[in-house]
Design a protein around this motif. Sequence first.
Motif, short mmCIF file in Angstrom:
data_model
loop_
_atom_site.label_atom_id
_atom_site.label_comp_id
_atom_site.label_asym_id
_atom_site.label_seq_id
_atom_site.Cartn_x
_atom_site.Cartn_y
_atom_site.Cartn_z
N PHE A 39 38.66 55.22 32.18
CA PHE A 39 39.28 54.92 30.59
C PHE A 39 38.04 55.06 29.52
N GLU A 40 38.39 55.59 28.38
CA GLU A 40 37.16 55.60 27.36
C GLU A 40 37.42 54.45 26.65
N ILE A 41 36.30 53.96 26.29
CA ILE A 41 36.17 52.78 25.07
C ILE A 41 36.71 53.05 24.17
N GLY A 42 37.65 52.21 23.53
CA GLY A 42 38.50 52.67 22.31
C GLY A 42 39.76 53.29 22.65
N ALA A 43 40.37 53.50 23.90
CA ALA A 43 41.55 54.15 24.28
C ALA A 43 42.58 52.87 24.03
N GLU A 44 43.76 53.17 23.92
CA GLU A 44 44.76 52.25 23.74
C GLU A 44 45.49 51.99 25.04
N VAL A 45 45.68 50.71 25.77
CA VAL A 45 46.44 50.71 26.94
C VAL A 45 47.65 49.76 27.11
N THR A 46 48.30 49.76 28.05
CA THR A 46 49.54 48.66 28.10
C THR A 46 49.04 47.97 29.50
N PHE A 47 49.26 46.75 29.62
CA PHE A 47 48.94 46.09 30.72
C PHE A 47 50.13 44.79 30.72
N TYR A 48 50.35 44.39 32.13
CA TYR A 48 51.48 43.42 32.27
C TYR A 48 50.58 42.18 32.88
N GLU A 49 51.44 41.19 33.17
CA GLU A 49 51.01 39.90 33.74
C GLU A 49 51.22 39.92 35.24
N THR A 50 50.32 39.71 36.29
CA THR A 50 50.72 39.50 37.75
C THR A 50 50.22 38.23 38.21
N ARG A 51 50.13 38.20 39.55
CA ARG A 51 49.59 36.82 40.02
C ARG A 51 48.24 37.08 39.86
N PRO A 52 47.45 35.99 40.01
CA PRO A 52 46.02 35.72 39.88
C PRO A 52 45.20 36.81 40.88
N ILE A 53 44.44 37.54 40.60
CA ILE A 53 43.66 38.44 41.53
C ILE A 53 42.25 37.86 41.62
N SER A 54 41.75 37.35 40.56
CA SER A 54 40.50 36.41 40.53
C SER A 54 40.30 35.63 39.94
N LYS A 55 39.02 34.91 39.33
CA LYS A 55 39.34 34.05 38.62
C LYS A 55 39.66 34.21 37.00
N LEU A 56 39.10 35.44 36.58
CA LEU A 56 39.65 35.87 35.37
C LEU A 56 40.71 36.77 35.28
N LYS A 57 40.98 37.60 36.27
CA LYS A 57 41.97 38.76 36.28
C LYS A 57 43.27 38.27 36.60
N LYS A 58 44.24 38.18 35.88
CA LYS A 58 45.72 38.07 35.92
C LYS A 58 46.71 38.95 35.13
N TRP A 59 46.16 40.09 34.98
CA TRP A 59 46.84 41.19 34.25
C TRP A 59 46.39 42.55 35.16
N THR A 60 47.55 43.43 35.00
CA THR A 60 47.17 44.84 35.76
C THR A 60 47.63 45.74 34.70
N ILE A 61 46.84 47.01 34.92
CA ILE A 61 47.00 48.04 33.93
C ILE A 61 48.43 48.95 34.25
N VAL A 62 49.30 49.08 33.22
CA VAL A 62 50.38 50.01 33.46
C VAL A 62 50.02 51.48 33.14
N LYS A 63 49.51 51.68 32.08
CA LYS A 63 49.39 53.08 31.71
C LYS A 63 48.52 53.27 30.37
N PRO A 64 47.79 54.17 29.97
CA PRO A 64 47.42 54.54 28.65
C PRO A 64 48.41 54.87 27.81
N THR A 65 48.38 54.24 26.64
CA THR A 65 49.07 54.64 25.44
C THR A 65 48.67 55.98 24.84
N LYS A 66 49.83 56.82 24.61
CA LYS A 66 49.30 57.86 23.70
C LYS A 66 49.41 57.72 22.33
N SER A 67 48.31 57.99 21.69
CA SER A 67 48.34 57.70 20.23
C SER A 67 48.99 58.80 19.42
#
Length: 78
Positions: free
Chosen positions: A50-78
């Motif tokens: 992913f490029e810095i500044g890219a728009e993305v969509t992500f959704y909530e999941t089970r806890p994967i680590s201490k800070l990660k509780k979200w998973t990427i869906v797809k990049p959003t087209k601008s």
Amino acid sequence: MRSKKGVVTSTKQDKTIVVTVHSYKNHPKYLKRYRVSKKFHVHNPINQKFEIGAEVTFYETRPISKLKKWTIVKPTKS
């Protein structure tokens, strides 16, 4: 399943990206709108680039680590 849209802020970690989400709130007394931002650590299971500044969509999941509780869906087209 909650989902959010945000802008990629960091891609330095392995299988993790940091996404910033901006929202607006109203001040309770003065009723002025102000912008609030929050950073989310998002799991990137296939280590997709992913490029810095890219728009993305992500959704909530089970806890994967201490800070990660979200998973990427797809990049959003601008």
